[in-house]
Design a protein around this motif. Structure first.
Motif, PDB file in Angstrom:
ATOM      1  N   LEU A 146     -24.126  -2.782 -30.550  1.00 52.75           N
ATOM      2  CA  LEU A 146     -24.193  -3.102 -31.968  1.00 52.75           C
ATOM      3  C   LEU A 146     -25.026  -4.327 -32.252  1.00 52.75           C
ATOM      4  CD1 LEU A 146     -21.904  -5.576 -32.343  1.00 52.75           C
ATOM      5  CD2 LEU A 146     -20.413  -3.632 -31.961  1.00 52.75           C
ATOM      6  N   ARG A 147     -25.441  -4.387 -33.498  1.00 52.99           N
ATOM      7  CA  ARG A 147     -26.139  -5.551 -34.043  1.00 52.99           C
ATOM      8  C   ARG A 147     -25.173  -6.177 -35.034  1.00 52.99           C
ATOM      9  NH1 ARG A 147     -29.133  -6.096 -38.403  1.00 52.99           N
ATOM     10  NH2 ARG A 147     -29.270  -3.854 -38.758  1.00 52.99           N
ATOM     11  N   ALA A 148     -25.031  -7.485 -34.937  1.00 52.21           N
ATOM     12  CA  ALA A 148     -24.056  -8.186 -35.774  1.00 52.21           C
ATOM     13  C   ALA A 148     -24.698  -9.393 -36.433  1.00 52.21           C
ATOM     14  CB  ALA A 148     -22.867  -8.620 -34.925  1.00 52.21           C
ATOM     15  N   GLU A 149     -24.117  -9.818 -37.544  1.00 47.35           N
ATOM     16  CA  GLU A 149     -24.553 -11.009 -38.275  1.00 47.35           C
ATOM     17  C   GLU A 149     -23.514 -12.092 -38.065  1.00 47.35           C
ATOM     18  OE1 GLU A 149     -27.418 -11.245 -39.687  1.00 47.35           O
ATOM     19  OE2 GLU A 149     -27.969  -9.148 -39.480  1.00 47.35           O
ATOM     20  N   PRO A 150     -23.883 -13.382 -37.808  1.00 48.26           N
ATOM     21  CA  PRO A 150     -25.120 -13.974 -38.217  1.00 48.26           C
ATOM     22  C   PRO A 150     -26.327 -13.457 -37.457  1.00 48.26           C
ATOM     23  CG  PRO A 150     -23.768 -15.633 -37.125  1.00 48.26           C
ATOM     24  CD  PRO A 150     -22.969 -14.384 -37.238  1.00 48.26           C
ATOM     25  N   GLN A 151     -26.295 -13.272 -36.178  1.00 48.74           N
ATOM     26  CA  GLN A 151     -27.382 -12.574 -35.491  1.00 48.74           C
ATOM     27  C   GLN A 151     -26.966 -12.319 -34.063  1.00 48.74           C
ATOM     28  OE1 GLN A 151     -30.732 -15.206 -35.796  1.00 48.74           O
ATOM     29  NE2 GLN A 151     -30.312 -16.155 -33.845  1.00 48.74           N
ATOM     30  N   GLY A 152     -27.414 -11.211 -33.536  1.00 48.02           N
ATOM     31  CA  GLY A 152     -27.140 -10.902 -32.139  1.00 48.02           C
ATOM     32  C   GLY A 152     -26.953  -9.418 -31.903  1.00 48.02           C
ATOM     33  N   ARG A 153     -27.232  -9.026 -30.665  1.00 46.24           N
ATOM     34  CA  ARG A 153     -26.986  -7.654 -30.214  1.00 46.24           C
ATOM     35  C   ARG A 153     -25.999  -7.745 -29.054  1.00 46.24           C
ATOM     36  NH1 ARG A 153     -31.278  -5.029 -27.965  1.00 46.24           N
ATOM     37  NH2 ARG A 153     -30.292  -3.026 -28.358  1.00 46.24           N
ATOM     38  N   PHE A 154     -25.041  -6.839 -29.062  1.00 44.89           N
ATOM     39  CA  PHE A 154     -23.950  -6.896 -28.097  1.00 44.89           C
ATOM     40  C   PHE A 154     -23.555  -5.505 -27.640  1.00 44.89           C
ATOM     41  CE2 PHE A 154     -23.579 -10.392 -31.069  1.00 44.89           C
ATOM     42  CZ  PHE A 154     -23.355 -11.484 -30.261  1.00 44.89           C
ATOM     43  N   ASP A 155     -23.021  -5.433 -26.419  1.00 45.38           N
ATOM     44  CA  ASP A 155     -22.269  -4.271 -25.965  1.00 45.38           C
ATOM     45  C   ASP A 155     -20.808  -4.688 -26.015  1.00 45.38           C
ATOM     46  OD1 ASP A 155     -24.452  -2.668 -25.538  1.00 45.38           O
ATOM     47  OD2 ASP A 155     -24.383  -2.783 -23.355  1.00 45.38           O
ATOM     48  N   LEU A 156     -20.007  -3.887 -26.672  1.00 49.90           N
ATOM     49  CA  LEU A 156     -18.587  -4.159 -26.861  1.00 49.90           C
ATOM     50  C   LEU A 156     -17.824  -2.970 -26.310  1.00 49.90           C
ATOM     51  CD1 LEU A 156     -16.680  -6.221 -28.251  1.00 49.90           C
ATOM     52  CD2 LEU A 156     -16.915  -4.853 -30.321  1.00 49.90           C
ATOM     53  N   THR A 157     -16.913  -3.216 -25.378  1.00 54.44           N
ATOM     54  CA  THR A 157     -16.152  -2.125 -24.771  1.00 54.44           C
ATOM     55  C   THR A 157     -14.662  -2.400 -24.878  1.00 54.44           C
ATOM     56  OG1 THR A 157     -16.268  -3.153 -22.582  1.00 54.44           O
ATOM     57  CG2 THR A 157     -17.983  -1.563 -23.119  1.00 54.44           C
ATOM     58  N   TYR A 158     -13.912  -1.316 -25.049  1.00 61.05           N
ATOM     59  CA  TYR A 158     -12.458  -1.418 -25.124  1.00 61.05           C
ATOM     60  C   TYR A 158     -11.859  -0.746 -23.898  1.00 61.05           C
ATOM     61  CZ  TYR A 158      -7.678  -1.007 -26.719  1.00 61.05           C
ATOM     62  OH  TYR A 158      -6.315  -1.098 -26.814  1.00 61.05           O
ATOM     63  N   HIS A 159     -11.002  -1.473 -23.198  1.00 62.56           N
ATOM     64  CA  HIS A 159     -10.315  -0.966 -22.020  1.00 62.56           C
ATOM     65  C   HIS A 159      -8.905  -0.563 -22.446  1.00 62.56           C
ATOM     66  CE1 HIS A 159     -13.491  -2.421 -19.264  1.00 62.56           C
ATOM     67  NE2 HIS A 159     -13.680  -3.260 -20.262  1.00 62.56           N
ATOM     68  N   GLU A 160      -8.705   0.738 -22.615  1.00 57.03           N
ATOM     69  CA  GLU A 160      -7.459   1.251 -23.199  1.00 57.03           C
ATOM     70  C   GLU A 160      -6.225   0.906 -22.381  1.00 57.03           C
ATOM     71  OE1 GLU A 160      -9.154   5.116 -25.575  1.00 57.03           O
ATOM     72  OE2 GLU A 160      -8.851   5.308 -23.411  1.00 57.03           O
ATOM     73  N   ILE A 161      -6.257   1.099 -21.078  1.00 58.28           N
ATOM     74  CA  ILE A 161      -5.067   0.853 -20.256  1.00 58.28           C
ATOM     75  C   ILE A 161      -4.680  -0.623 -20.280  1.00 58.28           C
ATOM     76  CG2 ILE A 161      -4.184   0.863 -17.876  1.00 58.28           C
ATOM     77  CD1 ILE A 161      -5.734   3.480 -17.482  1.00 58.28           C
ATOM     78  N   GLU A 162      -5.663  -1.510 -20.247  1.00 58.06           N
ATOM     79  CA  GLU A 162      -5.399  -2.946 -20.246  1.00 58.06           C
ATOM     80  C   GLU A 162      -5.262  -3.517 -21.657  1.00 58.06           C
ATOM     81  OE1 GLU A 162      -8.385  -4.823 -17.848  1.00 58.06           O
ATOM     82  OE2 GLU A 162      -8.152  -3.326 -16.255  1.00 58.06           O
ATOM     83  N   ASP A 163      -5.568  -2.713 -22.669  1.00 58.53           N
ATOM     84  CA  ASP A 163      -5.517  -3.134 -24.070  1.00 58.53           C
ATOM     85  C   ASP A 163      -6.297  -4.434 -24.287  1.00 58.53           C
ATOM     86  OD1 ASP A 163      -4.892  -3.081 -26.778  1.00 58.53           O
ATOM     87  OD2 ASP A 163      -3.007  -4.169 -26.484  1.00 58.53           O
TER      88      ASP A 163
END
Length: 76
Positions: free
Chosen positions: A50-67
């Motif tokens: 994703l691209r987010a403001e104020p500024q930056g590009r990121f990979d964001l992952t959710y680990h379901e078992i570890e919440d």
């Protein structure tokens, strides 16, 4: 750098949890989602580029078992 547990994520959850991130707090700054560039599923759970403001590009992952969420900054 990957920082598991170092990010707080606000998500939209429709029929499943973590269906789409809306905002997150990382390193003391609140970022608001500007665009989801890509989404996929890992063996651990959903992932987003994703691209987010104020500024930056990121990979964001959710680990379901570890919440827990993990973040990777794509900025150099």
């Amino acid at each position: 750098m990957i920082e598991p547990g170092a990010v707080q994520v606000e998500v939209y959850s429709g029929h499943t949890y973590a269906q789409e991130p809306r905002a997150f707090v990382w390193q003391g700054t609140r970022y608001v989602l500007a665009e989801i560039e890509e989404r996929w599923r890992t063996p651990q759970g959903p992932a987003f580029r994703l691209r987010a403001e104020p500024q930056g590009r990121f990979d964001l992952t959710y680990h379901e078992i570890e919440d827990r969420w993990a973040i990777y900054s794509l900025e150099t």
